[in-house]
Scaffold this active site. Structure first.
Site, mmCIF file in Angstrom:
data_model
loop_
_atom_site.group_PDB
_atom_site.id
_atom_site.type_symbol
_atom_site.label_atom_id
_atom_site.label_comp_id
_atom_site.label_asym_id
_atom_site.label_seq_id
_atom_site.Cartn_x
_atom_site.Cartn_y
_atom_site.Cartn_z
ATOM 1 N N GLY A 1 -10.223 16.881 17.193
ATOM 2 C CA GLY A 1 -11.496 16.844 17.267
ATOM 3 C C GLY A 1 -11.860 17.626 18.768
ATOM 4 N N GLY B 1 -11.700 28.397 17.689
ATOM 5 C CA GLY B 1 -12.225 27.943 18.976
ATOM 6 C C GLY B 1 -13.418 28.691 19.199
ATOM 7 N N ASP B 2 -13.349 30.181 19.083
ATOM 8 C CA ASP B 2 -14.519 30.998 19.194
ATOM 9 C C ASP B 2 -15.782 30.688 18.204
ATOM 10 O OD1 ASP B 2 -12.715 32.201 20.988
ATOM 11 O OD2 ASP B 2 -11.992 33.573 19.331
ATOM 12 N N GLY C 1 -7.839 20.332 19.348
ATOM 13 C CA GLY C 1 -7.001 20.734 18.284
ATOM 14 C C GLY C 1 -7.621 19.820 16.905
ATOM 15 N N ALA C 2 -6.732 19.353 16.118
ATOM 16 C CA ALA C 2 -6.672 18.728 14.737
ATOM 17 C C ALA C 2 -7.607 17.428 15.151
ATOM 18 C CB ALA C 2 -5.291 18.433 14.134
ATOM 19 N N SER D 1 -11.673 21.378 23.348
ATOM 20 C CA SER D 1 -10.941 21.333 21.912
ATOM 21 C C SER D 1 -9.691 20.690 21.926
ATOM 22 C CB SER D 1 -10.827 22.928 21.393
ATOM 23 O OG SER D 1 -9.986 22.597 20.215
#
Length: 315
Positions: free
Chosen positions: A225, A251-252, A222-223, A220
């Site tokens: 992608g 994230g989960d 974050g913002a 991940s």
């Protein structure tokens, strides 16, 4: 069926407050109580998608009983491992301006017998599992090698493992070749021991985790992608997000979306990003249902923008 393992679950209490003033009596304007822990959230997201899931977790005391009751109310099967210590209770203070202050308790210390019982329960429950998702930090008493032992036992039983943890526990588990590891950008930087400033940096770091043993890396950013790097190739995906309300459990939810869609290839990556994007647009730790997903907002490409500077570089 997707089996989840949460070694250090929690009972999460969230209080909405006008502002956080130290030393003052603060009157909450709202409150809620949720079962917590990364693997628990994966189960909640899988259940919201209408799929069967079983949550394996050590539970003790009154907080543990409440966690089991809350999960049962959401239609999630629980395979509890009784422990002597009480399940931890976490507190979150949500201010009106969106600032969230969290107090996470350490949780109980598991005895050697309780640790072995946890591993044995995973083995018993994994017979019908398409995937085992092992998620979160380890409680006191468990060595960093505990996840490595779990991965080794699962593979001997023919199960596929997705691992979402960090630090020494992640590095120790890589030698047992987990099928999927899911670090965020900070955890990825920590694993390779250097800052990550661009998407290309993240790709190189993911490739290094594969050299250390991970079969597939779902990272991940974050913002910006998510990246998927595996034997079949590498892909980058992003999604349009109109309003960010909460990133708790996003994230989960993303890992749940990836596993629901098969756990490999660009289609599973698109599902992961769609679930993560839906989660951040929902309040608190609410997990998205199929009605919340917008696949048309997701873009997946094999042409990775290696020179793109990350919005939130990892140090």
């Amino acid at each position: 069926m997707i089996l989840t393992v949460t070694p250090n679950p929690s009972l999460d209490r969230t209080y909405e407050v006008p502002s956080l003033d130290r030393g003052e009596v603060i009157r909450a304007t709202g409150e809620r109580m949720d079962p917590g822990g990364k693997g628990v959230n994966v189960s909640r997201a899988v259940a919201a998608a209408g799929r069967r899931t079983v949550a394996v977790l050590p539970l003790g005391g009154a907080p543990g009983a409440l966690v089991a009751d809350l999960l049962d109310a959401q239609g999630i099967e629980v395979a509890p491992v009784p422990v002597a210590g009480a399940t931890r209770s976490n507190i979150a203070l949500a201010e009106a301006d969106g600032v969230l202050t969290k107090i996470n308790a350490p949780g109980p210390e598991l005895t050697p017998a309780e640790q072995e019982s946890l591993l044995e329960t995973v083995r018993e429950q994994s017979r019908d599992a398409d995937w085992i998702a092992c998620c979160g930090s380890l409680p006191r008493g468990l060595a960093p090698s505990w996840y490595a032992e779990l991965v080794a036992r699962a593979h001997r039983a023919g199960a596929r493992i997705a691992l979402d943890t960090s630090g020494p526990a992640l590095l120790a588990a890589l030698r047992e070749r987990p099928d999927v590891v899911k670090p965020n950008i900070e955890e990825l930087a920590e694993a390779v021991g250097r800052p990550l400033a661009t998407v290309g940096d993240a790709v190189k770091a993911a490739e290094e985790l594969r050299e250390l043993g991970a079969r597939t890396v779902l990272a991940s950013l974050g913002a910006d992608g998510q990246l998927l790097v595996g034997e079949e190739g590498a892909w980058f995906a992003s999604a349009r997000v109109d309003v960010v309300r909460s990133n708790v459990g996003a994230g989960d939810s993303s890992l749940a979306g990836f596993l629901i869609a098969g756990g490999s290839g660009p289609g599973a990556l698109a599902s992961a990003v769609a679930h993560g994007a839906a989660a951040v647009q929902l309040p608190g730790s609410v997990m998205p249902s199929p009605a919340n997903l917008d696949p048309s907002a997701v873009t997946v490409t094999a042409e990775i923008p290696v020179n793109r500077v990350l919005t939130e570089p990892a140090s």
